[in-house]
Design an enzyme around this catalytic site. Structure first.
Site, PDB file in Angstrom:
ATOM      1  N   SER B 117       6.431  10.616 -35.422  1.00  0.00           N
ATOM      2  CA  SER B 117       5.025  10.967 -35.596  1.00  0.00           C
ATOM      3  C   SER B 117       4.832  12.328 -36.250  1.00  0.00           C
ATOM      4  CB  SER B 117       4.297  10.928 -34.260  1.00  0.00           C
ATOM      5  OG  SER B 117       4.621  12.067 -33.506  1.00  0.00           O
ATOM      6  N   LYS B 171       3.045  17.507 -30.949  1.00  0.00           N
ATOM      7  CA  LYS B 171       2.028  17.244 -31.989  1.00  0.00           C
ATOM      8  C   LYS B 171       1.498  18.580 -32.498  1.00  0.00           C
ATOM      9  CE  LYS B 171       1.801  12.771 -30.903  1.00  0.00           C
ATOM     10  NZ  LYS B 171       2.539  11.816 -31.724  1.00  0.00           N
TER      11      LYS B 171
END
Lengths: 118, 328
Positions: B117, B171
């Site tokens: 991701s 993230k």
């Protein structure tokens, strides 16, 4: 290690040991003074941490390359007592021999690499 | 000056505690000058007041400590083996291990990137250290010397996944409390300002979540927390980040399950900041999440060929999004 062993056995020196000896070539220094001088010699490339520095000094004292020269305050810092180190005659011989060995290696390298470019 | 010297005093006490990991003989002989050197260096750095140099010095001292404690321990055991007076080296090693455990659990944490991701900036198989102190408030005194700052937009953070806190996710922070967030054809619009995000990647050829436009009606991938976000925090087609929460997205926008699907990250779930990649190994996701015998064999056979040497000691960086085009 005995203090009478031939200089050849101690060569080549590791970079920290070589630069610590160079730092002590001119004058006696304490640990932080050595650390600062080594950083200056190598343009900041070699930063000795406390563990590396005193580990090296321990081995260098055992090999007779340097010796402790008492504790006293550094007039430029403050009134805390610092342990000073100085180079022994054997240390002086060794660092000179190492410098010659390196100079020889540099000469060879220059000659080979110059030939390669031509 | 007085508060500063009190600060240096407390950091030095921490360092003198770490010195207990060295063999007793070495510590007796060199402990005091080592503390002195450490104190001298801290004072010099405090004068320069450059946080980057301080951080580098801290990392350097930790690395120096890890390397030289092992070296001095080994050399102490070697010389103890030769001399007759062998002392209980088991207890000494136990002390070292305990101090290692303390240091590794409170200061840093090892973490492996299991999914793509953040691809482009962090690869699957990057093993990294997370700095747990970075976003932990060290209190009114420690704040001056430890490189502490609050989470900012563009920071990469490691945090407990809100839907399952046994997992740690990594993230990038996109929205802080109060920010208004919208995505239009993949472009981020924050507080009414169109932003160019140079760190994003669009590597997938399919969209994992409805990623191009946000916020839109919840779809099948949305979790209960995500649905709560859509129901309560969307106003006039924009998401508003509530107090105490962060909005975080993966850099690999088209293939990332992030705040768009499972909602906000509570500020208190932030574990720390990725410090550096210490080993990067090319392996599939499942093998990285759980060490199996097959994986151990695989690593031992392909360690040199599948380790991505270029990524060793890589430092993941915060990156700011820049304005693109005019305000809306």
């Amino acid at each position: 290690m005995s203090k009478n062993q031939s200089t050849q056995e101690l060569l080549p020196l590791t970079p920290p040991v070589f630069h610590i000896l160079l730092a002590l070539a001119g004058e006696e220094r304490h640990g932080y003074g050595i650390m600062q001088d080594v950083a200056q010699q190598t343009d900041g490339a070699l930063q000795l941490g406390p563990g590396t520095l005193y580990g090296c000094l321990k081995r260098m004292v055992a090999a007779g390359l340097v010796e402790e020269s008492g504790e006293r305050p550094d007039p430029e810092l403050d009134d805390e007592r610092r342990r000073y180190y100085r180079m022994t005659p054997l240390g002086k011989r060794i660092v000179r021999a190492e410098a010659q060995r390196l100079a020889g290696a540099v000469t060879v390298a220059m000659a080979r690499l110059a030939g390669e470019n031509a | 000056m007085t508060s500063e010297s009190a600060l240096i005093g407390s950091v030095c006490r921490l360092y003198s505690f770490l010195l207990y990991a060295y063999p007793p003989d070495f510590r007796r002989q060199y402990g005091r000058p080592m503390e002195q050197l450490f104190r001298d260096r801290c004072r010099d750095l405090a004068r320069s007041s450059d946080r980057g140099r301080l951080l580098r010095f801290a990392a350097h001292v930790m690395a120096d400590w890890l390397g030289t404690t092992v070296r001095e321990r080994a050399s102490a055991i070697w010389s103890a083996g030769r001399s007759s007076g062998k002392r209980s080296s088991v207890t000494e090693w136990a002390v070292t291990l305990l101090i290692y455990l303390f240091a590794t659990t409170t200061l840093v944490q090892a973490y492996v990137v299991p999914t793509g991701s953040m691809e482009g900036n962090l690869l699957v198989g990057d093993h990294m250290l997370v700095d747990r102190m970075a976003y932990a408030d060290p209190g009114p005194i420690g704040r001056h010397i430890l490189p502490y700052r609050d989470v900012e937009r563009g920071d990469i953070i490691a945090f407990l996944y809100p839907e399952d806190i046994r997992q740690t996710y990594v993230k990038r922070v996109i929205g802080l409390p109060g920010d208004r967030i919208r995505l239009e054809n993949g472009q981020l619009i924050r507080n009414g300002c169109r932003l160019a995000e140079h760190y994003t990647q669009h590597l997938a050829n399919h969209s994992y979540v409805a990623t191009e436009n946000f916020p839109i009606a919840p779809d099948g991938y949305t979790t209960p927390r995500g649905r709560d976000m859509f129901e309560h925090h969307v106003r006039d087609g924009e998401l508003i980040v509530p107090p105490g929460m962060l909005f975080a997205l993966g850099d690999n926008r088209d293939n990332s399950a992030d705040s768009r699907a499972w909602g906000f990250v509570p500020r208190s779930y932030v574990v720390g900041k990725p410090l550096l990649v210490y080993w990067s190994y090319d392996a599939p996701t499942e093998e990285l999440q759980q060490w199996s015998l097959d994986h151990i064999i695989d690593v031992s056979q392909h360690f040199f060929t599948r380790t991505r040497w270029k990524r060793t000691l890589l430092v993941p960086r915060s990156q700011r999004a820049e304005p693109a085009g005019g305000a809306l």
